[in-house]
Motif scaffolding. Structure first.
Motif, PDB file in Angstrom:
ATOM      1  N   LEU A 133       0.824  -1.210   0.000  1.00 44.60           N
ATOM      2  CA  LEU A 133       0.000   0.000   0.000  1.00 44.60           C
ATOM      3  C   LEU A 133       0.858   1.260   0.000  1.00 44.60           C
ATOM      4  O   LEU A 133       0.522   2.251  -0.659  1.00 44.60           O
ATOM      5  CB  LEU A 133      -0.948   0.003   1.204  1.00 44.60           C
ATOM      6  CG  LEU A 133      -2.144   0.948   1.062  1.00 44.60           C
ATOM      7  CD1 LEU A 133      -2.951   0.633  -0.202  1.00 44.60           C
ATOM      8  CD2 LEU A 133      -3.042   0.896   2.277  1.00 44.60           C
ATOM      9  N   ARG A 134       1.973   1.209   0.699  1.00 45.85           N
ATOM     10  CA  ARG A 134       2.890   2.352   0.686  1.00 45.85           C
ATOM     11  C   ARG A 134       3.338   2.625  -0.756  1.00 45.85           C
ATOM     12  O   ARG A 134       3.463   3.776  -1.175  1.00 45.85           O
ATOM     13  CB  ARG A 134       4.089   2.046   1.599  1.00 45.85           C
ATOM     14  CG  ARG A 134       5.241   3.022   1.530  1.00 45.85           C
ATOM     15  CD  ARG A 134       4.875   4.404   2.073  1.00 45.85           C
ATOM     16  NE  ARG A 134       6.014   5.307   1.936  1.00 45.85           N
ATOM     17  CZ  ARG A 134       6.296   5.975   0.815  1.00 45.85           C
ATOM     18  NH1 ARG A 134       5.518   5.861  -0.248  1.00 45.85           N
ATOM     19  NH2 ARG A 134       7.341   6.763   0.757  1.00 45.85           N
ATOM     20  N   ALA A 135       3.542   1.543  -1.522  1.00 49.19           N
ATOM     21  CA  ALA A 135       4.017   1.671  -2.898  1.00 49.19           C
ATOM     22  C   ALA A 135       2.919   2.169  -3.838  1.00 49.19           C
ATOM     23  O   ALA A 135       3.206   2.567  -4.960  1.00 49.19           O
ATOM     24  CB  ALA A 135       4.553   0.329  -3.391  1.00 49.19           C
ATOM     25  N   GLU A 136       1.669   2.142  -3.404  1.00 46.69           N
ATOM     26  CA  GLU A 136       0.572   2.638  -4.234  1.00 46.69           C
ATOM     27  C   GLU A 136       0.311   4.123  -4.008  1.00 46.69           C
ATOM     28  O   GLU A 136      -0.621   4.693  -4.578  1.00 46.69           O
ATOM     29  CB  GLU A 136      -0.719   1.863  -3.948  1.00 46.69           C
ATOM     30  CG  GLU A 136      -0.720   0.427  -4.435  1.00 46.69           C
ATOM     31  CD  GLU A 136      -0.722   0.326  -5.953  1.00 46.69           C
ATOM     32  OE1 GLU A 136      -1.031   1.322  -6.630  1.00 46.69           O
ATOM     33  OE2 GLU A 136      -0.402  -0.761  -6.458  1.00 46.69           O
ATOM     34  N   CYS A 137       1.140   4.762  -3.184  1.00 45.81           N
ATOM     35  CA  CYS A 137       0.946   6.178  -2.879  1.00 45.81           C
ATOM     36  C   CYS A 137       0.994   7.008  -4.166  1.00 45.81           C
ATOM     37  O   CYS A 137       1.856   6.795  -5.008  1.00 45.81           O
ATOM     38  CB  CYS A 137       2.013   6.655  -1.904  1.00 45.81           C
ATOM     39  SG  CYS A 137       1.791   8.377  -1.416  1.00 45.81           S
ATOM     40  N   ARG A 138       0.031   7.918  -4.287  1.00 46.59           N
ATOM     41  CA  ARG A 138      -0.050   8.727  -5.508  1.00 46.59           C
ATOM     42  C   ARG A 138       0.231  10.203  -5.243  1.00 46.59           C
ATOM     43  O   ARG A 138      -0.198  11.065  -6.008  1.00 46.59           O
ATOM     44  CB  ARG A 138      -1.459   8.616  -6.123  1.00 46.59           C
ATOM     45  CG  ARG A 138      -1.995   7.200  -6.236  1.00 46.59           C
ATOM     46  CD  ARG A 138      -1.768   6.626  -7.616  1.00 46.59           C
ATOM     47  NE  ARG A 138      -1.747   5.168  -7.559  1.00 46.59           N
ATOM     48  CZ  ARG A 138      -2.619   4.372  -8.161  1.00 46.59           C
ATOM     49  NH1 ARG A 138      -3.577   4.882  -8.862  1.00 46.59           N
ATOM     50  NH2 ARG A 138      -2.512   3.061  -8.084  1.00 46.59           N
ATOM     51  N   CYS A 139       0.900  10.516  -4.149  1.00 47.04           N
ATOM     52  CA  CYS A 139       1.140  11.925  -3.852  1.00 47.04           C
ATOM     53  C   CYS A 139       2.212  12.474  -4.802  1.00 47.04           C
ATOM     54  O   CYS A 139       2.870  11.729  -5.519  1.00 47.04           O
ATOM     55  CB  CYS A 139       1.567  12.108  -2.394  1.00 47.04           C
ATOM     56  SG  CYS A 139       3.293  11.734  -2.073  1.00 47.04           S
ATOM     57  N   ALA A 140       2.410  13.791  -4.771  1.00 45.70           N
ATOM     58  CA  ALA A 140       3.319  14.452  -5.705  1.00 45.70           C
ATOM     59  C   ALA A 140       4.767  14.046  -5.489  1.00 45.70           C
ATOM     60  O   ALA A 140       5.596  14.161  -6.401  1.00 45.70           O
ATOM     61  CB  ALA A 140       3.171  15.963  -5.590  1.00 45.70           C
ATOM     62  N   ALA A 141       5.105  13.566  -4.294  1.00 45.81           N
ATOM     63  CA  ALA A 141       6.470  13.111  -4.045  1.00 45.81           C
ATOM     64  C   ALA A 141       6.706  11.714  -4.618  1.00 45.81           C
ATOM     65  O   ALA A 141       7.834  11.333  -4.916  1.00 45.81           O
ATOM     66  CB  ALA A 141       6.767  13.115  -2.542  1.00 45.81           C
ATOM     67  N   CYS A 142       5.659  10.947  -4.770  1.00 48.61           N
ATOM     68  CA  CYS A 142       5.789   9.573  -5.250  1.00 48.61           C
ATOM     69  C   CYS A 142       5.526   9.446  -6.747  1.00 48.61           C
ATOM     70  O   CYS A 142       6.073   8.564  -7.400  1.00 48.61           O
ATOM     71  CB  CYS A 142       4.847   8.657  -4.473  1.00 48.61           C
ATOM     72  SG  CYS A 142       5.289   8.500  -2.730  1.00 48.61           S
ATOM     73  N   ILE A 143       4.675  10.307  -7.266  1.00 41.26           N
ATOM     74  CA  ILE A 143       4.367  10.312  -8.701  1.00 41.26           C
ATOM     75  C   ILE A 143       4.643  11.712  -9.226  1.00 41.26           C
ATOM     76  O   ILE A 143       4.148  12.691  -8.673  1.00 41.26           O
ATOM     77  CB  ILE A 143       2.873   9.978  -8.953  1.00 41.26           C
ATOM     78  CG1 ILE A 143       2.534   8.593  -8.425  1.00 41.26           C
ATOM     79  CG2 ILE A 143       2.519  10.167 -10.418  1.00 41.26           C
ATOM     80  CD1 ILE A 143       2.316   7.535  -9.478  1.00 41.26           C
TER      81      ILE A 143
ATOM     82  N   PHE B 100       7.932   8.005   7.756  1.00 44.24           N
ATOM     83  CA  PHE B 100       7.502   9.396   7.964  1.00 44.24           C
ATOM     84  C   PHE B 100       6.839  10.019   6.750  1.00 44.24           C
ATOM     85  O   PHE B 100       6.682  11.229   6.664  1.00 44.24           O
ATOM     86  CB  PHE B 100       8.667  10.280   8.458  1.00 44.24           C
ATOM     87  CG  PHE B 100       9.276   9.751   9.714  1.00 44.24           C
ATOM     88  CD1 PHE B 100       8.553   9.737  10.895  1.00 44.24           C
ATOM     89  CD2 PHE B 100      10.559   9.234   9.717  1.00 44.24           C
ATOM     90  CE1 PHE B 100       9.103   9.211  12.058  1.00 44.24           C
ATOM     91  CE2 PHE B 100      11.113   8.713  10.869  1.00 44.24           C
ATOM     92  CZ  PHE B 100      10.381   8.705  12.045  1.00 44.24           C
ATOM     93  N   HIS B 101       6.443   9.176   5.818  1.00 45.70           N
ATOM     94  CA  HIS B 101       5.717   9.678   4.663  1.00 45.70           C
ATOM     95  C   HIS B 101       4.239   9.768   5.037  1.00 45.70           C
ATOM     96  O   HIS B 101       3.675   8.803   5.537  1.00 45.70           O
ATOM     97  CB  HIS B 101       5.919   8.719   3.491  1.00 45.70           C
ATOM     98  CG  HIS B 101       5.466   9.291   2.192  1.00 45.70           C
ATOM     99  ND1 HIS B 101       6.061  10.378   1.624  1.00 45.70           N
ATOM    100  CD2 HIS B 101       4.472   8.920   1.354  1.00 45.70           C
ATOM    101  CE1 HIS B 101       5.451  10.654   0.475  1.00 45.70           C
ATOM    102  NE2 HIS B 101       4.486   9.794   0.295  1.00 45.70           N
ATOM    103  N   ASP B 102       3.626  10.932   4.836  1.00 46.06           N
ATOM    104  CA  ASP B 102       2.207  11.026   5.200  1.00 46.06           C
ATOM    105  C   ASP B 102       1.418  11.919   4.257  1.00 46.06           C
ATOM    106  O   ASP B 102       0.317  12.345   4.572  1.00 46.06           O
ATOM    107  CB  ASP B 102       2.043  11.525   6.638  1.00 46.06           C
ATOM    108  CG  ASP B 102       2.348  13.008   6.774  1.00 46.06           C
ATOM    109  OD1 ASP B 102       3.007  13.568   5.872  1.00 46.06           O
ATOM    110  OD2 ASP B 102       1.932  13.614   7.766  1.00 46.06           O
ATOM    111  N   THR B 103       1.957  12.194   3.079  1.00 44.57           N
ATOM    112  CA  THR B 103       1.269  13.099   2.162  1.00 44.57           C
ATOM    113  C   THR B 103       0.325  12.364   1.222  1.00 44.57           C
ATOM    114  O   THR B 103      -0.396  12.995   0.459  1.00 44.57           O
ATOM    115  CB  THR B 103       2.279  13.912   1.333  1.00 44.57           C
ATOM    116  OG1 THR B 103       3.288  13.029   0.849  1.00 44.57           O
ATOM    117  CG2 THR B 103       2.922  14.987   2.174  1.00 44.57           C
ATOM    118  N   GLY B 104       0.349  11.050   1.286  1.00 42.62           N
ATOM    119  CA  GLY B 104      -0.478  10.288   0.358  1.00 42.62           C
ATOM    120  C   GLY B 104      -1.910  10.148   0.828  1.00 42.62           C
ATOM    121  O   GLY B 104      -2.170   9.885   1.991  1.00 42.62           O
TER     122      GLY B 104
HETATM  123 ZN   LIG Z   1       3.623   9.529  -1.541  1.00 45.91          ZN
END
Ligand SMILES: [Zn+2]
Ligand SMILES: [Zn+2]
Length: 111
Positions: free
Chosen positions: A31-41, A79-83
């Motif tokens: 699920l962490r890898a499915e994050c779609r926030c601007a830092a991940c995608i 500590f990633h929480d923007t998703g």
């Molecule tokens: Zn993210």
């Protein structure tokens, strides 16, 4: 649209109970890898910047909150929480035994 009624953070992953009674399951790293926030995608190219291979093996969700009535947000142990995970995304990446079998059956050859 379905909504998640109950969120349980367990050692093996995240368990979601849905309004239709479905028991969803998501391994933390999945699920962490499915994050779609601007830092991940990359929002301009759509390219994934942070994916499964860039995420530590033992990452886990340590906190969650509801976002409006349409999504969940997780605080991860890295500590990633923007998703933000909309419910329709969560339904589509579900890895409960039933859906994992479905996804394996529909995955393209060799991936
Ligand atoms: Zn993210
Ligand atoms: Zn499922």
């Amino acid at each position: 649209m379905h909504t998640a009624k109950e969120v349980t953070l367990a050692e093996d992953g995240i368990h979601l109970r849905w309004d239709d009674g479905h028991q969803g399951f998501y391994p933390h790293r999945h699920l962490r890898a499915e994050c779609r926030c601007a830092a991940c995608i990359n929002e301009f190219t759509g390219e994934r910047m942070v994916g499964y291979d860039n995420i530590q093996e033992d990452v886990e969700a340590i906190e969650w909150m509801e976002v409006g009535r349409y999504a969940l947000r997780f605080l991860w142990s890295d500590f990633h929480d923007t998703g933000i995970y909309p419910f329709d995304l969560l339904r589509s990446v579900c890895l409960c035994p039933e859906h994992a079998a479905e996804q394996a059956a529909s995955a393209p050859e060799g991936s």
